[in-house]
Each structure stands twice: as C-alpha cells, then as structure tokens.
Design an enzyme around this catalytic site. Structure first.
Site, PDB file in Angstrom:
ATOM      1  N   HIS A 148     -12.839 -68.958   5.448  1.00 20.00           N
ATOM      2  CA  HIS A 148     -14.151 -68.475   5.406  1.00 20.00           C
ATOM      3  C   HIS A 148     -15.294 -69.582   5.031  1.00 20.00           C
ATOM      4  O   HIS A 148     -15.063 -70.785   3.461  1.00 20.00           O
ATOM      5  CB  HIS A 148     -14.387 -67.187   4.512  1.00 20.00           C
ATOM      6  CG  HIS A 148     -13.970 -66.496   4.899  1.00 20.00           C
ATOM      7  ND1 HIS A 148     -14.358 -65.848   5.983  1.00 20.00           N
ATOM      8  CD2 HIS A 148     -12.852 -65.306   4.616  1.00 20.00           C
ATOM      9  CE1 HIS A 148     -13.845 -64.785   6.340  1.00 20.00           C
ATOM     10  NE2 HIS A 148     -12.179 -64.680   5.497  1.00 20.00           N
ATOM     11  N   ARG A 149     -16.695 -70.161   5.110  1.00 16.06           N
ATOM     12  CA  ARG A 149     -16.984 -70.901   4.959  1.00 16.06           C
ATOM     13  C   ARG A 149     -18.254 -70.384   3.028  1.00 16.06           C
ATOM     14  O   ARG A 149     -18.564 -69.565   3.448  1.00 16.06           O
ATOM     15  CB  ARG A 149     -18.468 -71.407   5.724  1.00 16.06           C
ATOM     16  CG  ARG A 149     -19.442 -72.237   5.471  1.00 16.06           C
ATOM     17  CD  ARG A 149     -20.149 -72.932   6.585  1.00 16.06           C
ATOM     18  NE  ARG A 149     -21.399 -71.808   6.637  1.00 16.06           N
ATOM     19  CZ  ARG A 149     -22.213 -72.146   7.227  1.00 16.06           C
ATOM     20  NH1 ARG A 149     -21.592 -72.544   8.894  1.00 16.06           N
ATOM     21  NH2 ARG A 149     -23.333 -71.285   7.424  1.00 16.06           N
ATOM     22  N   GLU A 211      -0.916 -61.602   7.488  1.00 13.48           N
ATOM     23  CA  GLU A 211      -0.705 -62.638   8.141  1.00 13.48           C
ATOM     24  C   GLU A 211      -0.151 -63.445   7.159  1.00 13.48           C
ATOM     25  O   GLU A 211       0.564 -64.372   7.365  1.00 13.48           O
ATOM     26  CB  GLU A 211      -2.675 -63.310   8.039  1.00 13.48           C
ATOM     27  CG  GLU A 211      -2.877 -63.961   8.816  1.00 13.48           C
ATOM     28  CD  GLU A 211      -4.300 -61.980   8.341  1.00 13.48           C
ATOM     29  OE1 GLU A 211      -5.043 -61.745   9.290  1.00 13.48           O
ATOM     30  OE2 GLU A 211      -4.034 -61.513   7.399  1.00 13.48           O
ATOM     31  N   GLU A 264     -20.831 -78.313  10.837  1.00 14.07           N
ATOM     32  CA  GLU A 264     -19.478 -76.870  11.962  1.00 14.07           C
ATOM     33  C   GLU A 264     -18.683 -77.755  12.658  1.00 14.07           C
ATOM     34  O   GLU A 264     -18.782 -79.182  12.844  1.00 14.07           O
ATOM     35  CB  GLU A 264     -20.650 -76.498  12.603  1.00 14.07           C
ATOM     36  CG  GLU A 264     -21.290 -75.514  11.665  1.00 14.07           C
ATOM     37  CD  GLU A 264     -21.011 -73.731  10.652  1.00 14.07           C
ATOM     38  OE1 GLU A 264     -19.528 -73.878  12.018  1.00 14.07           O
ATOM     39  OE2 GLU A 264     -20.922 -73.272  10.654  1.00 14.07           O
TER      40      GLU A 264
END
Length: 458
Positions: A148-149, A211, A264
């Site tokens: 995540h950012r 995961e 981005e």
C-alpha cells in the site's frame, strides 16, 4: 551477473537524492530519457531527521522481467505458470518463537530516522512505496499481505491508501465494528517469493486465500512468522525492516499543503486524498545492516511486480475457456496492468480466427484493469517491442482487425478514463477498450512466412 548491480557509495539525501540518481534507470512509464537498468544499492542515504544515521536503500531489484524471474530461479515465460501452480498447491506459513527468529535490533519508533525517499518536490512527503502490510481479519481470521501507498505524516504516524473492498480494508472495517484498532506489521524489504505474492491481483489470489501460503509454494519453503513485540500481530521473520503498529479510526489529509501525493505507476503525478486512515507506529525492528527497499512509482520495476500476477490470472482464465493461449505478457507501458500482449498457439483451422478474437475480447470484459490487448502469433517475440510493432504494422488492417468495446468499467488513475476526456464515457473510471488482432488469418498463413537462417556450423 556483471552489470546487474550498481553501488552508490557516496552519501545522498533521502529527499530527492535517491530518486534523481535512479531516474535514468527507472524505465517506462517514468518520463524520458530513461530505460530499464540494474538494481541500484545506495549504501549511505541520510534520513530527514537531523543527525540520523545514514542507512542503505535498494531500488530497481525487479527492474527487468528477466532479473525478477531469475531471483526465483525461473524465466519470465515460466513464472506465470509457476504462480498458477502455487495458488493451486499452497504451502502454509509456520510460526516460530521470537527467540528462534533471525536476530533483529530494536530501533526508536521514529519514522523520520529511516531513509524513506521523497521522490519529487510536489510529493506530500516521504512515502513507503514498497511497504507490505500483514494483518489478520478479526472476524474471519483470514491473513492478508498487500502493498500500500503510505505517507510519513509524523515521527510515528503514517497515512495509508487502501483500495476499497480489498482484504486489508475489509479487515480494517471489521476492527472498527469491534471498536478497536487493527494491529499490523509493515515490512520494508522481503524475499522475492513473498513480495511477488503480495502483489498478485484478487483475480488470481481470491479473498480467503493466504498470500503467504502462495509465497511458500512459489519459494519452495514455508514462510516463517514471529510475534510482534508491541502489538498483537505477526511479522515475516526474515524481513529487513518491520514497522509494528495499529491501523486507527483516525483520519488525516494525505497532503495538507497541496494537491499532489507521489508519482503513480501509470506515469503521472498522483492526486492526494483529502482524508485517509492512519497507522500509529509502536515499534521498529531491523536486521543487522538492514536495507530499505523502495520503488520509483512510475517505473519499470513496479510494472514488473504488478504484471506477473496479472499474467498468471489471465493465463488461467484463458485456460479455463480452452483457448489456445501460448503466453501472456503485461507490458510495462500499461503499468503492468492496462496493456496485455497475448501470444497464441499456431492456428489449426479457420475456426481459430474467431476463437482468438472472442477470447481476446473476453479478457477485456472480465479484467477491469485491462484496457488494451495486442494478440500475436507464436513466431512473434513478445519480449521485443520492435517485434510487437512489426507485427502491428504488417499483420493488422485497422478496418477489420481493431475491435473497440465502448464504455466499460476501467481504472480512474488513467486520466483518459473520464467524461471530461471523452463524452462517450458515462462516468469517471469508465473507458473504451480495444483489441489489436495482429494474428495472421488461417487462410492467409502462407503469405506471412518469416525467413529462417541456418547456422553454417562455424
């Protein structure tokens, strides 16, 4: 291999110093001039806090598809199939006692003392661009690892952008319903199998699938987990840095000083969110000589990491349709998600002309992120941009081989996916999708024979 690693030994600042030096190797869709290059180890990066110790930062480890696959002992062509096998036969992680885990030192919970890069002068601040968050849903007990950012908002505070509806956001909502924060462990520096598994899309690793179990199968050994020191969460035992903390109900603006976030993956400056959840960091641990891993947001590396999982998902879906697919490549020009190259097996009859066309369209219909599909024959090198352009030029007529699917669900970070760009779109995040069918019609195959050069034996 020679040339695969560059060491930068002089001291550079985390603010702009890392990103400006790495820019020439970042690769598309970073702004030119640039091209995919080596992994770059910055050995002495100075953090923002005055007097803080210089620490190492690594960028570009996954900067080429070949190198990323080689880290797992495979090739780009084989890796998507190995991901499919790992999802089908997961190897669950194992828990180890903290005193049996690899040795770690405790650092002060001060994010400003870490060499977290600031990429551009518009950025909201230092960003964890490759921070993998591990959390467990308090209602279902399902574990999730995802990247995540996260923006450093203070010495012990991060803002975090979570894609709505994905596993971490679901676990966060469950914790809020219970009236308590969600314990998390944020990892900066993970092994290739774990990091690649964390970047896989939900279409490949659906909700409820661990995961870490996929990573265990991909890496050939169970991932080891140990208990955090300051919160009720687990961390991956061999991570370089681990930030322990709690995902809070409190929100904060991503950038209180302006409209920009950080670059981005599609190559444009990101827009800051007016309000994001926050993470309170309660502890930081690190391995001896730890290396902080980061990516340049609009670079080749991030597209490679995102692409392999998408390739596996598309390959698996086409197999379910019994389509004669040979390989799938997510081109980095589309950020590893929006542009797909599909290579088909040699056509056996004229019926395969329609099969290829319909299967290509089905990928655009079923995968929201996919915007462009380029279909090619088995004799085209999908890893060569020159060969792809050649196929598009000599094996396509636009009036019969271009298929447009108007006004489909898309991805709003692409600035064209807006009614402001095209009035034919019904809402933000809608897009026209396209198939470029560069496969030779079966009936015409003899007219497209490529020469073969026989070795002379010398």
């Amino acid at each position: 291999m020679p040339g695969e690693l560059v060491r930068v030994r002089e001291e550079v600042p985390a603010r702009f110093g890392v990103s400006s030096r790495y820019a020439k190797w970042a690769g598309t869709p970073a702004p030119p001039p640039t091209g995919p290059g080596p992994a770059v180890l910055f050995e002495r990066v100075t953090p923002g806090a005055p007097g803080a110790e210089a620490r190492a930062v690594l960028m570009g480890l996954y900067g080429t598809r070949r190198r990323a696959a080689a880290l797992l002992g495979t090739t780009p062509a084989r890796l998507p199939r190995q991901l499919l096998d790992a999802v089908a036969s997961p190897v669950p992680p194992v828990r180890v006692r903290r005193d049996r885990a690899p040795g770690r030192g405790e650092l002060a919970p001060d994010l400003t003392a870490l060499p977290v890069p600031v990429l551009t002068d518009e950025d909201a601040g230092p960003y964890l661009t490759l921070g993998a968050v591990l959390a467990t849903d308090p209602e279902t007990g399902v574990r999730n690892l995802s990247v995540h950012r996260m923006c450093v908002q203070g010495p012990d505070l991060l803002s975090i952008w979570m894609v709505p509806g994905r596993d971490l956001e679901t676990a966060y909502r469950a914790a809020l319903r219970a009236g308590r924060p969600l314990p998390v462990a944020i990892h900066l520096g993970l092994g290739p199998a774990v990091l690649l598994a964390s970047c896989c899309p939900a279409s490949l690793v659906p909700p409820g699938t661990d995961e870490l179990a996929v990573a265990g199968a991909l890496g050939g050994a169970p991932v080891e987990l140990a208990p955090c020191r300051t919160v009720g969460a687990e961390y991956i035992a061999d991570a370089e840095y681990v930030l322990e903390g709690e995902l809070l109900a409190d929100h904060a603006p991503e950038n209180p000083r302006g409209p920009a976030a950080t670059p981005e993956f599609l190559g444009y400056q990101g827009r800051a969110h007016p309000s994001l959840p926050t993470v309170r960091v309660t502890g930081i641990t690190a391995r001896d000589g730890a290396i902080l891993q980061a990516v340049s947001g609009p670079g080749h590396e991030q597209s490679v990491l995102l692409g392999f999982g998408m390739e596996a998902a598309v390959l698996g879906r086409l197999r379910e349709l019994d389509a004669p697919v040979r390989s799938v490549l997510c081109h980095t020009a589309g950020g590893g998600q929006l542009m797909l190259v599909i290579q088909w097996e040699r056509k056996r009859s004229s019926a395969d002309d329609e099969v290829v066309r319909k299967a290509s369209e089905s990928v655009l219909e079923e995968f929201r992120m996919a915007k462009t599909v380029v279909s090619v024959d088995e004799d085209v090198d999908v890893e060569s941009d020159a060969d792809l352009w050649w196929a598009m030029t000599t094996r396509m007529q636009a009036d019969r081989d271009v298929v447009v699917l108007p006004d489909r669900e898309g991805f709003p970070l692409d600035p064209t996916q807006s009614p402001a760009y095209s009035p034919a779109l019904s809402a933000e995040g809608r897009t026209a999708k396209v198939v470029f069918d560069c496969t030779v019609p079966f009936a015409q195959r003899d007219r497209f024979h490529r020469p073969r050069f026989t070795p002379d034996g010398s």
